[in-house]
Motif scaffolding. Structure first.
Motif, PDB file in Angstrom:
ATOM      1  N   GLN A   1      -8.452  -6.269  25.862  1.00 38.03           N
ATOM      2  CA  GLN A   1      -9.911  -6.372  25.886  1.00 38.03           C
ATOM      3  C   GLN A   1     -10.515  -5.444  26.927  1.00 38.03           C
ATOM      4  N   SER A   2      -9.703  -4.988  27.890  1.00 42.51           N
ATOM      5  CA  SER A   2     -10.175  -4.048  28.907  1.00 42.51           C
ATOM      6  C   SER A   2     -10.221  -2.616  28.391  1.00 42.51           C
ATOM      7  N   LYS A   3      -9.540  -2.354  27.299  1.00 46.84           N
ATOM      8  CA  LYS A   3      -9.438  -0.994  26.762  1.00 46.84           C
ATOM      9  C   LYS A   3     -10.503  -0.781  25.685  1.00 46.84           C
ATOM     10  N   GLU A   4     -11.284   0.274  25.834  1.00 49.01           N
ATOM     11  CA  GLU A   4     -12.377   0.537  24.907  1.00 49.01           C
ATOM     12  C   GLU A   4     -11.898   0.703  23.474  1.00 49.01           C
ATOM     13  N   ASP A   5     -10.727   1.298  23.304  1.00 45.15           N
ATOM     14  CA  ASP A   5     -10.237   1.562  21.949  1.00 45.15           C
ATOM     15  C   ASP A   5      -9.440   0.395  21.375  1.00 45.15           C
ATOM     16  N   GLU A   6      -9.278  -0.679  22.145  1.00 48.03           N
ATOM     17  CA  GLU A   6      -8.483  -1.812  21.682  1.00 48.03           C
ATOM     18  C   GLU A   6      -9.282  -3.114  21.592  1.00 48.03           C
ATOM     19  N   LYS A   7     -10.351  -3.213  22.360  1.00 45.78           N
ATOM     20  CA  LYS A   7     -11.066  -4.488  22.426  1.00 45.78           C
ATOM     21  C   LYS A   7     -11.762  -4.780  21.109  1.00 45.78           C
ATOM     22  N   ARG A   8     -11.986  -6.058  20.867  1.00 47.95           N
ATOM     23  CA  ARG A   8     -12.623  -6.482  19.634  1.00 47.95           C
ATOM     24  C   ARG A   8     -13.765  -7.446  19.935  1.00 47.95           C
ATOM     25  N   THR A   9     -14.643  -7.596  18.967  1.00 47.15           N
ATOM     26  CA  THR A   9     -15.751  -8.532  19.117  1.00 47.15           C
ATOM     27  C   THR A   9     -15.253  -9.951  18.890  1.00 47.15           C
ATOM     28  N   LEU A  10     -15.526 -10.821  19.843  1.00 46.97           N
ATOM     29  CA  LEU A  10     -15.061 -12.196  19.761  1.00 46.97           C
ATOM     30  C   LEU A  10     -16.051 -13.063  18.991  1.00 46.97           C
ATOM     31  N   SER A  11     -15.507 -13.972  18.225  1.00 42.71           N
ATOM     32  CA  SER A  11     -16.362 -14.911  17.508  1.00 42.71           C
ATOM     33  C   SER A  11     -16.905 -15.945  18.486  1.00 42.71           C
ATOM     34  N   ALA A  12     -17.920 -16.683  18.064  1.00 44.89           N
ATOM     35  CA  ALA A  12     -18.510 -17.712  18.917  1.00 44.89           C
ATOM     36  C   ALA A  12     -17.482 -18.783  19.274  1.00 44.89           C
ATOM     37  N   VAL A  13     -16.622 -19.106  18.305  1.00 43.26           N
ATOM     38  CA  VAL A  13     -15.596 -20.123  18.539  1.00 43.26           C
ATOM     39  C   VAL A  13     -14.589 -19.640  19.575  1.00 43.26           C
ATOM     40  N   GLU A  14     -14.149 -18.377  19.456  1.00 45.81           N
ATOM     41  CA  GLU A  14     -13.204 -17.818  20.416  1.00 45.81           C
ATOM     42  C   GLU A  14     -13.811 -17.783  21.815  1.00 45.81           C
ATOM     43  N   LYS A  15     -15.071 -17.351  21.896  1.00 43.55           N
ATOM     44  CA  LYS A  15     -15.734 -17.298  23.195  1.00 43.55           C
ATOM     45  C   LYS A  15     -15.787 -18.669  23.844  1.00 43.55           C
ATOM     46  N   ALA A  16     -16.177 -19.666  23.039  1.00 44.34           N
ATOM     47  CA  ALA A  16     -16.306 -21.019  23.578  1.00 44.34           C
ATOM     48  C   ALA A  16     -14.967 -21.543  24.085  1.00 44.34           C
ATOM     49  N   GLU A  17     -13.900 -21.277  23.329  1.00 39.84           N
ATOM     50  CA  GLU A  17     -12.573 -21.744  23.723  1.00 39.84           C
ATOM     51  C   GLU A  17     -12.107 -21.056  25.004  1.00 39.84           C
ATOM     52  N   LEU A  18     -12.286 -19.733  25.059  1.00 38.15           N
ATOM     53  CA  LEU A  18     -11.843 -18.988  26.236  1.00 38.15           C
ATOM     54  C   LEU A  18     -12.665 -19.347  27.471  1.00 38.15           C
ATOM     55  N   MET A  19     -13.985 -19.466  27.299  1.00 45.83           N
ATOM     56  CA  MET A  19     -14.824 -19.798  28.436  1.00 45.83           C
ATOM     57  C   MET A  19     -14.529 -21.209  28.939  1.00 45.83           C
ATOM     58  N   GLY A  20     -14.102 -22.080  28.033  1.00 42.34           N
ATOM     59  CA  GLY A  20     -13.694 -23.418  28.459  1.00 42.34           C
ATOM     60  C   GLY A  20     -12.487 -23.364  29.378  1.00 42.34           C
ATOM     61  N   LYS A  21     -11.486 -22.556  29.003  1.00 42.33           N
ATOM     62  CA  LYS A  21     -10.289 -22.407  29.833  1.00 42.33           C
ATOM     63  C   LYS A  21     -10.636 -21.784  31.181  1.00 42.33           C
ATOM     64  N   ILE A  22     -11.488 -20.767  31.130  1.00 43.54           N
ATOM     65  CA  ILE A  22     -11.864 -20.081  32.365  1.00 43.54           C
ATOM     66  C   ILE A  22     -12.641 -21.025  33.281  1.00 43.54           C
ATOM     67  N   SER A  23     -13.539 -21.786  32.692  1.00 46.62           N
ATOM     68  CA  SER A  23     -14.343 -22.718  33.480  1.00 46.62           C
ATOM     69  C   SER A  23     -13.471 -23.782  34.139  1.00 46.62           C
ATOM     70  N   ARG A  24     -12.489 -24.282  33.405  1.00 45.28           N
ATOM     71  CA  ARG A  24     -11.604 -25.302  33.980  1.00 45.28           C
ATOM     72  C   ARG A  24     -10.782 -24.721  35.130  1.00 45.28           C
ATOM     73  N   MET A  25     -10.316 -23.485  34.964  1.00 43.92           N
ATOM     74  CA  MET A  25      -9.553 -22.855  36.033  1.00 43.92           C
ATOM     75  C   MET A  25     -10.443 -22.599  37.246  1.00 43.92           C
ATOM     76  N   ASN A  26     -11.662 -22.193  36.999  1.00 46.24           N
ATOM     77  CA  ASN A  26     -12.606 -21.960  38.085  1.00 46.24           C
ATOM     78  C   ASN A  26     -12.889 -23.250  38.848  1.00 46.24           C
ATOM     79  N   GLY A  27     -12.950 -24.357  38.101  1.00 42.18           N
ATOM     80  CA  GLY A  27     -13.164 -25.648  38.744  1.00 42.18           C
ATOM     81  C   GLY A  27     -12.012 -26.035  39.659  1.00 42.18           C
TER      82      GLY A  27
END
Length: 379
Positions: free
Chosen positions: A125-151
């Motif tokens: 996802q850091s590479k311009e030629d490799e990253k892809r657009t995330l769906s709303a479901v993927e974003k929500a799932e990933l942000m949930g994991k990130i938020s829990r780790m941040n907590g």
């Protein structure tokens, strides 16, 4: 008195250190050897990093070659926080030290597992030629994991100094992950790691409540709006230059309209921006000077938190006020304060459709300058 207590415990840290060493070896192992001539060729520079399968997961086989975003890839993905010791906030008792050690290693072990899970995704996802657009479901799932780790990391803030190298690196990694998953959150996840020395946080001052000395008599509410605006304008520093950052065109349009008609900050010079990068460029490269920046918090491409962090790092000494729909809550206020904001004006969504907001914002700004002059703030 705050002091630094370093504890090097071989028996406690060895399992984590060994695991980190193994992870680093796996992530940096070169999958295919190339000659110097191949590495210097155009084809090799465009080639993909060799990959391998480890326990059912695809891992990159070696460090990436120099390309866009390589600094972030090297810093976050191909490095692992080393638990060399613990930097505690204050001198602990023996029981407090044992408790801190246990909590610290539990959270950092959880972080290592989180990092192993996120590294491959973040690498591509850091590479311009490799990253892809995330769906709303993927974003929500990933942000949930990130938020829990941040907590979990935030739970250590009462016992571990933010200057602890491994703790700091973990916080930065989580912030980096959040920004890649949701660019509009850029700058919002990483709190300032340094205490502000220019002033202390006080909610009443930060939220720019009107002090008693500036409160209007009840009869002034009967005066025409234009008269009240003129009276407040006379108490503000004259001729200041202000930049407004907001991605909603309706806010920009209404502010411009009210300013040109003399009903909003008459006598000030106001520039309007809908893009964070444009304002940042004008201040840091084009030489534009602003005394005050009034910024929304969440703006595509960065937002107020990212803007403020970047400007403060570059020595910007002007006033930065958040204009947001967030409620006045001290936890939020302290977080913005630590990032470098000087105040926050809470306004409801679609406030621009009302008629009282020009006077309210001007009164809030009047309060800021009153507190600044009364307390002797540098900005």
């Amino acid at each position: 008195m705050k002091w630094i207590f370093l504890l090097l415990s071989f028996s406690v840290a060895y399992p984590c250190a060994a695991q980190q060493h193994r992870i680093i070896q796996e992530l940096t192992q070169i999958g295919v050897k190339r000659s110097a001539e191949q590495l210097s060729s155009q084809a090799a520079r465009q080639a993909r990093i060799p990959c391998r399968v480890v326990q059912g997961k695809i891992l990159p086989g070696g460090k990436p070659m120099l390309s866009k975003g390589v600094a972030e890839i090297e810093r976050y993905i191909f490095s692992t926080p080393r638990l060399r010791g613990i930097t505690l906030l204050e001198e602990p008792t023996a029981a407090q030290m044992r408790k801190a050690l246990t909590e610290y290693h539990q959270v950092m072990e959880s972080f290592q597992n989180f990092k192993k899970e996120m590294d491959v995704f973040l690498y591509y996802q850091s590479k311009e030629d490799e990253k892809r657009t995330l769906s709303a479901v993927e974003k929500a799932e990933l942000m949930g994991k990130i938020s829990r780790m941040n907590g979990k990391l935030s739970s250590l803030k009462t016992v571990i100094s933010s200057a602890d190298p491994a703790y700091r690196a973990a916080q930065e990694y989580v912030a980096y992950a959040a920004e890649l998953v949701s660019p509009t959150m850029r700058g919002m996840w990483l709190k300032s790691l340094d205490q502000r020395a220019d002033r202390k946080y006080r909610g009443v001052e930060f939220f720019l409540h009107t002090p008693k000395a500036n409160q209007d008599a009840s009869w002034k509410g009967l005066l025409p709006g234009a008269v009240r605006v003129r009276q407040v304008a006379e108490k503000l520093p004259p001729g200041l230059k202000m930049a407004v950052l907001n991605d909603r065109w309706s806010v920009i349009a209404r502010m411009r309209q009210m300013h040109l008609s003399g009903k909003f900050l008459p006598g000030w010079d106001i520039a309007y921006y809908e893009d964070t990068a444009a304002l940042l460029y004008d201040v840091t490269h084009a030489g534009k000077k602003f005394d005050v920046i009034l910024t929304d918090i969440i703006v595509p491409g960065g937002g107020g938190c990212y803007l403020t962090g970047e400007l403060r790092k570059k020595g910007f000494s002007g006033v930065i006020i958040a204009l947001a729909a967030f409620e006045e809550e001290n936890k939020m206020g302290k977080r913005l304060f630590d990032m470098g904001f000087d105040g926050m004006i809470s306004m409801p969504m679609m406030f621009e459709n009302g008629s009282h907001w020009p006077l309210q914002i001007m009164k809030n700004l009047q309060s800021y300058f009153y507190y600044r002059d009364t307390n002797g703030w540098k900005r």
